[in-house]
Write a protein that holds these residues in place. Structure first.
Motif, PDB file in Angstrom:
ATOM      1  N   ASP A  30     -25.052  31.304 -97.904  1.00 27.17           N
ATOM      2  CA  ASP A  30     -24.068  31.664 -96.887  1.00 27.17           C
ATOM      3  C   ASP A  30     -22.646  31.285 -97.309  1.00 27.17           C
ATOM      4  OD1 ASP A  30     -24.444  28.960 -96.719  1.00 27.17           O
ATOM      5  OD2 ASP A  30     -24.735  28.881 -94.557  1.00 27.17           O
ATOM      6  N   ILE A  31     -22.499  30.216 -98.085  1.00 30.45           N
ATOM      7  CA  ILE A  31     -21.168  29.819 -98.549  1.00 30.45           C
ATOM      8  C   ILE A  31     -20.612  30.857 -99.515  1.00 30.45           C
ATOM      9  CG2 ILE A  31     -19.846  28.035 -99.730  1.00 30.45           C
ATOM     10  CD1 ILE A  31     -21.878  25.995 -98.795  1.00 30.45           C
ATOM     11  N   PHE A  32     -21.429  31.266-100.489  1.00 32.03           N
ATOM     12  CA  PHE A  32     -20.972  32.279-101.440  1.00 32.03           C
ATOM     13  C   PHE A  32     -20.684  33.607-100.737  1.00 32.03           C
ATOM     14  CE2 PHE A  32     -23.184  29.568-104.654  1.00 32.03           C
ATOM     15  CZ  PHE A  32     -22.093  29.372-105.482  1.00 32.03           C
ATOM     16  N   ALA A  33     -21.543  33.980 -99.795  1.00 30.35           N
ATOM     17  CA  ALA A  33     -21.326  35.235 -99.076  1.00 30.35           C
ATOM     18  C   ALA A  33     -20.057  35.173 -98.222  1.00 30.35           C
ATOM     19  CB  ALA A  33     -22.532  35.549 -98.195  1.00 30.35           C
ATOM     20  N   SER A  34     -19.803  34.028 -97.590  1.00 28.56           N
ATOM     21  CA  SER A  34     -18.584  33.866 -96.785  1.00 28.56           C
ATOM     22  C   SER A  34     -17.339  33.978 -97.656  1.00 28.56           C
ATOM     23  CB  SER A  34     -18.595  32.505 -96.079  1.00 28.56           C
ATOM     24  OG  SER A  34     -19.662  32.406 -95.162  1.00 28.56           O
ATOM     25  N   LEU A  35     -17.372  33.350 -98.828  1.00 28.92           N
ATOM     26  CA  LEU A  35     -16.230  33.431 -99.741  1.00 28.92           C
ATOM     27  C   LEU A  35     -16.010  34.861-100.221  1.00 28.92           C
ATOM     28  CD1 LEU A  35     -16.839  30.197-101.856  1.00 28.92           C
ATOM     29  CD2 LEU A  35     -15.053  30.558-100.154  1.00 28.92           C
ATOM     30  N   ALA A  36     -17.102  35.575-100.506  1.00 28.51           N
ATOM     31  CA  ALA A  36     -16.976  36.966-100.965  1.00 28.51           C
ATOM     32  C   ALA A  36     -16.333  37.839 -99.891  1.00 28.51           C
ATOM     33  CB  ALA A  36     -18.356  37.512-101.335  1.00 28.51           C
ATOM     34  N   LEU A  37     -16.797  37.718 -98.653  1.00 29.03           N
ATOM     35  CA  LEU A  37     -16.230  38.523 -97.571  1.00 29.03           C
ATOM     36  C   LEU A  37     -14.791  38.124 -97.275  1.00 29.03           C
ATOM     37  CD1 LEU A  37     -19.320  38.683 -95.195  1.00 29.03           C
ATOM     38  CD2 LEU A  37     -18.417  40.497 -96.656  1.00 29.03           C
ATOM     39  N   ALA A  38     -14.484  36.834 -97.405  1.00 29.40           N
ATOM     40  CA  ALA A  38     -13.106  36.386 -97.193  1.00 29.40           C
ATOM     41  C   ALA A  38     -12.177  36.989 -98.247  1.00 29.40           C
ATOM     42  CB  ALA A  38     -13.040  34.863 -97.233  1.00 29.40           C
ATOM     43  N   LEU A  39     -12.647  37.078 -99.489  1.00 31.71           N
ATOM     44  CA  LEU A  39     -11.835  37.689-100.539  1.00 31.71           C
ATOM     45  C   LEU A  39     -11.611  39.175-100.285  1.00 31.71           C
ATOM     46  CD1 LEU A  39     -13.375  35.975-103.704  1.00 31.71           C
ATOM     47  CD2 LEU A  39     -11.031  35.724-102.874  1.00 31.71           C
ATOM     48  N   LEU A  40     -12.569  39.817 -99.664  1.00 25.50           N
ATOM     49  CA  LEU A  40     -12.455  41.253 -99.371  1.00 25.50           C
ATOM     50  C   LEU A  40     -11.792  41.520 -98.024  1.00 25.50           C
ATOM     51  CD1 LEU A  40     -16.015  42.405-100.519  1.00 25.50           C
ATOM     52  CD2 LEU A  40     -13.859  42.708-101.758  1.00 25.50           C
ATOM     53  N   SER A  41     -11.341  40.469 -97.341  1.00 24.44           N
ATOM     54  CA  SER A  41     -10.841  40.613 -95.968  1.00 24.44           C
ATOM     55  C   SER A  41      -9.657  41.574 -95.823  1.00 24.44           C
ATOM     56  CB  SER A  41     -10.487  39.240 -95.387  1.00 24.44           C
ATOM     57  OG  SER A  41      -9.561  38.553 -96.200  1.00 24.44           O
ATOM     58  N   PRO A  42      -8.730  41.700 -96.791  1.00 29.58           N
ATOM     59  CA  PRO A  42      -7.666  42.705 -96.599  1.00 29.58           C
ATOM     60  C   PRO A  42      -8.222  44.119 -96.440  1.00 29.58           C
ATOM     61  CG  PRO A  42      -7.040  41.164 -98.323  1.00 29.58           C
ATOM     62  CD  PRO A  42      -8.480  40.883 -98.003  1.00 29.58           C
ATOM     63  N   ALA A  43      -9.172  44.477 -97.286  1.00 29.42           N
ATOM     64  CA  ALA A  43      -9.788  45.804 -97.170  1.00 29.42           C
ATOM     65  C   ALA A  43     -10.594  45.918 -95.886  1.00 29.42           C
ATOM     66  CB  ALA A  43     -10.681  46.072 -98.381  1.00 29.42           C
ATOM     67  N   ILE A  44     -11.264  44.830 -95.512  1.00 32.31           N
ATOM     68  CA  ILE A  44     -12.049  44.843 -94.273  1.00 32.31           C
ATOM     69  C   ILE A  44     -11.137  45.052 -93.071  1.00 32.31           C
ATOM     70  CG2 ILE A  44     -13.470  43.420 -92.737  1.00 32.31           C
ATOM     71  CD1 ILE A  44     -14.658  42.123 -95.243  1.00 32.31           C
ATOM     72  N   MET A  45      -9.995  44.365 -93.038  1.00 33.48           N
ATOM     73  CA  MET A  45      -9.081  44.498 -91.907  1.00 33.48           C
ATOM     74  C   MET A  45      -8.481  45.905 -91.849  1.00 33.48           C
ATOM     75  SD  MET A  45      -9.417  41.797 -90.256  1.00 33.48           S
ATOM     76  CE  MET A  45      -8.342  42.468 -88.994  1.00 33.48           C
ATOM     77  N   ARG A  46      -8.201  46.510 -92.992  1.00 29.32           N
ATOM     78  CA  ARG A  46      -7.712  47.890 -92.974  1.00 29.32           C
ATOM     79  C   ARG A  46      -8.766  48.826 -92.384  1.00 29.32           C
ATOM     80  NH1 ARG A  46      -5.568  46.770 -98.176  1.00 29.32           N
ATOM     81  NH2 ARG A  46      -7.324  47.840 -99.152  1.00 29.32           N
ATOM     82  N   GLY A  47     -10.024  48.631 -92.794  1.00 26.39           N
ATOM     83  CA  GLY A  47     -11.098  49.468 -92.265  1.00 26.39           C
ATOM     84  C   GLY A  47     -11.321  49.264 -90.778  1.00 26.39           C
ATOM     85  N   VAL A  48     -11.288  48.010 -90.338  1.00 20.75           N
ATOM     86  CA  VAL A  48     -11.478  47.700 -88.917  1.00 20.75           C
ATOM     87  C   VAL A  48     -10.350  48.311 -88.088  1.00 20.75           C
ATOM     88  CG1 VAL A  48     -11.475  45.832 -87.224  1.00 20.75           C
ATOM     89  CG2 VAL A  48     -12.831  45.619 -89.313  1.00 20.75           C
TER      90      VAL A  48
END
Length: 452
Positions: free
Chosen positions: A235-253
């Motif tokens: 879960d730590i590695f997955a959280s870090l991965a999603l946090a790194l992708l958060s700019p793209a995630i926020m654009r999509g959201v």
């Protein structure tokens, strides 16, 4: 350039608050757990007590270090982004890329030294609390006293300084490479584009999370408590991965929710969506601590709940090693909750306070203070939902594989109220902080704020 860095720190003190607090908390956490090594060395304990102290220092302290470096990099990126116009002005009057880069690193180094020195006293208190907790659980003899010595000091100050300088170098690369005209454009429009290195690290962390989950389900199936060694990190590695992708995630959201938010939110919703489209990078900095908080807290809490359910079903009592693991899990949760909560609050305050000019211009264009506050509330709701969803996805990488390996079921064993509590805390912290900071910011007259 050191003098320029000092003047910049004095002039833009609020922009550095988030970075300074990340370094301060990070140094305190690192020194507190490193002091377990001092305690083990000076007390002369052997056997399981010594193993517990060393494991706590290495495992929990190691993960704490990773989170600290990530938080420092994120907050430094936010502070540099807020100063894009200043960077462009320096370049336009003749500052070289090397001078700008040294200024950024000099600022970070100065903050790191002060933060590490101020973190000594809190680190000593936290270290004593950790040793007391180990006394209370019977994992370390009551006669073993807490020691705070050279290991804690050297690791705390050294790692904080090195990590801050490294984060500053990473942050400075983009600032020094672009031309003055491009810097001006970046100051006006926050594109939130993902760099190649950010994508590479995100993919790497996600690959490790998937690998840990697969290993847990296959090789660790039926291995009992040992399955925690692999599933607990996923879960730590997955959280870090999603946090790194958060700019793209926020654009999509933002694109996905644009129509319903505008329909349901009225003028405030339309203003919120318009603003969110202009600043995905700043939104990503704000959603990062939410993702880390929810992902690691939910994953670890439900991991321990599944282990407790397995022990109860087997009618077994926890041995010393299992008690030690449970203590480590609780410490991880406490550390993550405290660190992520403070960083969430601090990042939102820094990001919102920086928007004073934006709020002033919006009000001069015809928006009422109530509509501005309403748009901030909508942004906070979107941030909370996005962070909770991403954090929950990250937690699945731990909860489901461990459930299959330990209990032969993917269903989580923890109470739904545990999950509701984590989500509620994230929502309260995000909403209350952003709304409170926005209220303080719009107290400044619109004309005065717009001219800043």
């Amino acid at each position: 350039m050191f003098g320029l860095a000092i003047r910049s720190l004095r002039r833009r003190a609020s922009a550095f608050t988030a970075s300074f607090l990340a370094m301060f908390l990070g140094s305190a956490i690192i020194m507190a757990f490193a002091s377990m090594l001092d305690t083990a060395r000076e007390s002369g304990v052997t056997g399981p007590p010594r193993d517990t102290l060393v494991i706590m220092a290495n495992v929990v302290g190691g993960w704490g270090l990773l989170l600290v470096v990530f938080a420092v990099t994120s907050t430094l990126t936010l502070s540099v982004r807020q100063r894009a116009a200043e960077m462009a002005l320096l370049k336009s009057v003749g500052a070289t890329p090397g001078q700008v880069g040294r200024m950024i690193v000099g600022e970070a180094a100065g903050l790191a030294v002060v933060a590490a020195l101020l973190g000594i006293v809190p680190a000593m208190l936290i270290g004593r609390g950790l040793v007391w907790m180990l006394h209370d659980t019977g994992q370390v003899p009551a006669g073993v006293g807490h020691a705070f010595g050279p290991i804690a000091l050297s690791m705390g100050i050294g790692i904080t300084l090195v990590s801050a300088a490294g984060a500053a170098l990473i942050t400075a690369r983009r600032a020094v490479r672009v031309r003055a005209a491009e810097s001006m454009a970046d100051a006006a429009v926050d594109t939130g584009r993902l760099s190649k290195k950010r994508i590479v690290f995100a993919v790497l962390f996600l690959f490790v999370a998937v690998d840990e989950a697969v290993v847990t389900v296959t090789l660790m199936d039926g291995k009992g408590t040992d399955a925690m060694a692999t599933s607990g990190q996923a879960d730590i590695f997955a959280s870090l991965a999603l946090a790194l992708l958060s700019p793209a995630i926020m654009r999509g959201v933002t694109a996905l929710l644009a129509r319903p938010v505008r329909l349901l939110g009225g003028a405030a919703g339309d203003l919120a969506i318009t603003t969110m489209r202009r600043r995905p990078g700043a939104l990503a900095s704000a959603v990062t601590p939410v993702i880390l908080f929810v992902g690691i807290a939910v994953g670890t809490l439900f991991l321990q709940a599944a282990e407790n359910a397995a022990m109860d079903a087997a009618g077994l009592a926890k041995d010393a090693e299992q008690k030690s693991i449970e203590t480590l899990n609780l410490v991880v949760i406490g550390m993550v909750v405290l660190f992520a909560a403070i960083m969430l609050v601090n990042t939102l305050i820094a990001a919102t306070a920086h928007r004073g000019r934006e709020f002033g211009q919006t009000r001069l264009a015809g928006a009422t203070p109530r509509q501005v506050l309403g748009s901030v509330a909508v942004e906070s709701a979107v941030l909370t939902v996005t962070g909770v969803v991403c954090g929950t996805v990250a937690a699945v990488f731990t909860v489901v594989p461990f459930g299959l390996a330990r209990r032969d079921t993917p269903a989580p064993d923890g109470s739904v109220w545990t999950y509701v509590g984590v989500v509620a805390l994230a929502a309260v912290l995000t909403g209350a902080t952003a709304y409170g900071a926005a209220r303080r910011t719009i107290r400044v007259p619109a004309v005065e704020a717009a001219l800043r």
